[in-house]
Scaffold this active site. Sequence first.
Site, PDB file in Angstrom:
ATOM      1  N   LYS A  17     -21.492  12.339  43.262  1.00  0.00           N
ATOM      2  CA  LYS A  17     -20.653  12.703  44.411  1.00  0.00           C
ATOM      3  C   LYS A  17     -21.471  13.430  45.467  1.00  0.00           C
ATOM      4  CE  LYS A  17     -20.583  17.268  43.335  1.00  0.00           C
ATOM      5  NZ  LYS A  17     -21.137  18.366  44.190  1.00  0.00           N
ATOM      6  N   GLY A 106     -29.064  18.331  40.826  1.00  0.00           N
ATOM      7  CA  GLY A 106     -29.294  17.982  42.219  1.00  0.00           C
ATOM      8  C   GLY A 106     -28.117  18.225  43.139  1.00  0.00           C
ATOM      9  N   MET A 108     -25.182  16.816  42.812  1.00  0.00           N
ATOM     10  CA  MET A 108     -24.402  15.582  42.942  1.00  0.00           C
ATOM     11  C   MET A 108     -23.495  15.310  41.746  1.00  0.00           C
ATOM     12  SD  MET A 108     -26.866  12.836  44.826  1.00  0.00           S
ATOM     13  CE  MET A 108     -25.460  11.710  44.880  1.00  0.00           C
ATOM     14  N   GLY A 110     -24.073  14.940  38.445  1.00  0.00           N
ATOM     15  CA  GLY A 110     -24.475  13.965  37.440  1.00  0.00           C
ATOM     16  C   GLY A 110     -23.987  14.323  36.049  1.00  0.00           C
ATOM     17  N   SER A 112     -21.407  16.125  35.350  1.00  0.00           N
ATOM     18  CA  SER A 112     -19.952  15.961  35.358  1.00  0.00           C
ATOM     19  C   SER A 112     -19.572  14.489  35.234  1.00  0.00           C
ATOM     20  CB  SER A 112     -19.371  16.552  36.646  1.00  0.00           C
ATOM     21  OG  SER A 112     -19.608  17.943  36.708  1.00  0.00           O
ATOM     22  N   ALA A 113     -20.351  13.612  35.876  1.00  0.00           N
ATOM     23  CA  ALA A 113     -20.114  12.173  35.737  1.00  0.00           C
ATOM     24  C   ALA A 113     -20.313  11.740  34.289  1.00  0.00           C
ATOM     25  CB  ALA A 113     -21.046  11.393  36.665  1.00  0.00           C
ATOM     26  N   ASP A 145     -16.111  19.720  38.694  1.00  0.00           N
ATOM     27  CA  ASP A 145     -16.442  18.399  39.218  1.00  0.00           C
ATOM     28  C   ASP A 145     -16.022  17.258  38.294  1.00  0.00           C
ATOM     29  OD1 ASP A 145     -17.573  19.656  41.374  1.00  0.00           O
ATOM     30  OD2 ASP A 145     -19.649  19.283  40.787  1.00  0.00           O
TER      31      ASP A 145
END
Length: 310
Positions: A17, A106, A108, A110, A112-113, A145
């Site tokens: 994200k 980073g 973004m 990751g 959490s994804a 997230d």
Amino acid sequence: MTFAAPADSVHVRAPGKINVYLGVGGRHEDGYHALATVFQAVSLYEDVIARHAEDFSLTVSGVDDPDTVPLDDRNLAMRAAKLLASAADYHGGVALEIRKSVPVAGGMGGGSADAAAALVACDALWGTGFSSARLHELAARLGADVPFALHGGTAVGTGRGDQLHPALARGRFDWVLVPSDEGLSTPLVYARLDALREEEGALADDPPLSLDVPIPVLQALRSGDPDLLSESIYNDLQDAALHERPELETTILRGIDAGALQGVVSGSGPTVALLCADADAARAVQASLDAQGIDSMHVHGPVAGARIVG
């Protein structure tokens, strides 16, 4: 609950994200700050493959330094699998394989994804049949997230960022991402923000414990106009991230000089997200940065959240 075994393995893909907007308010008693943010899921994905096993295990590929990603209960994907097993009263295990593309630490999401993908993968693998609402509830227990990575698209997040409301975003937005070789600690960046505010006397009046996303941000997303959105992207954590990594400001300026409409540090950083007018403009910005020896990648959003792909 009766458990089925519909497949030997389940492959789930979940997006990273960008925080198109991130406002940070005061800190609640639980240590989390009040947030008002707009997430946009972009076409840079984490892949999680879940296989039946007697115990819980985890392997990771796609990272230069394997030591940067824990393989025990510090890993959100591992915690997600165990949380789902506990909630479903499932007594087996799972072997998780994570193939990373989103930059580690980073800004973004990751990790959490990975957690969102693990929830979806284990739910399908074990046949637990949890509803989307139940998976969202479990995701919210893992971090702010994770629920967004579950759903994807574009959404407004309030509270700790986990209270999600879909946001209408017409069309496609093209971004050029500039990752860093070394990640940034999210707690460190928040602590730096608090310190900077104290130094500047910004805490004379305590930051509010409830925030709203400014209307112009939502209007820009609804319009589908990247020029309009470029006037509204903002990150309260950016000054703190730049304090830790001053070179990120140079990256933003180089991106704008190369043709990007605007640049912002994503989340707690250090990934820089450069908004571009369209796909052709993004490719031109990427080529210009690459010619300067700056590694970058072209992505677009919004895209869907965690989905089974095989």
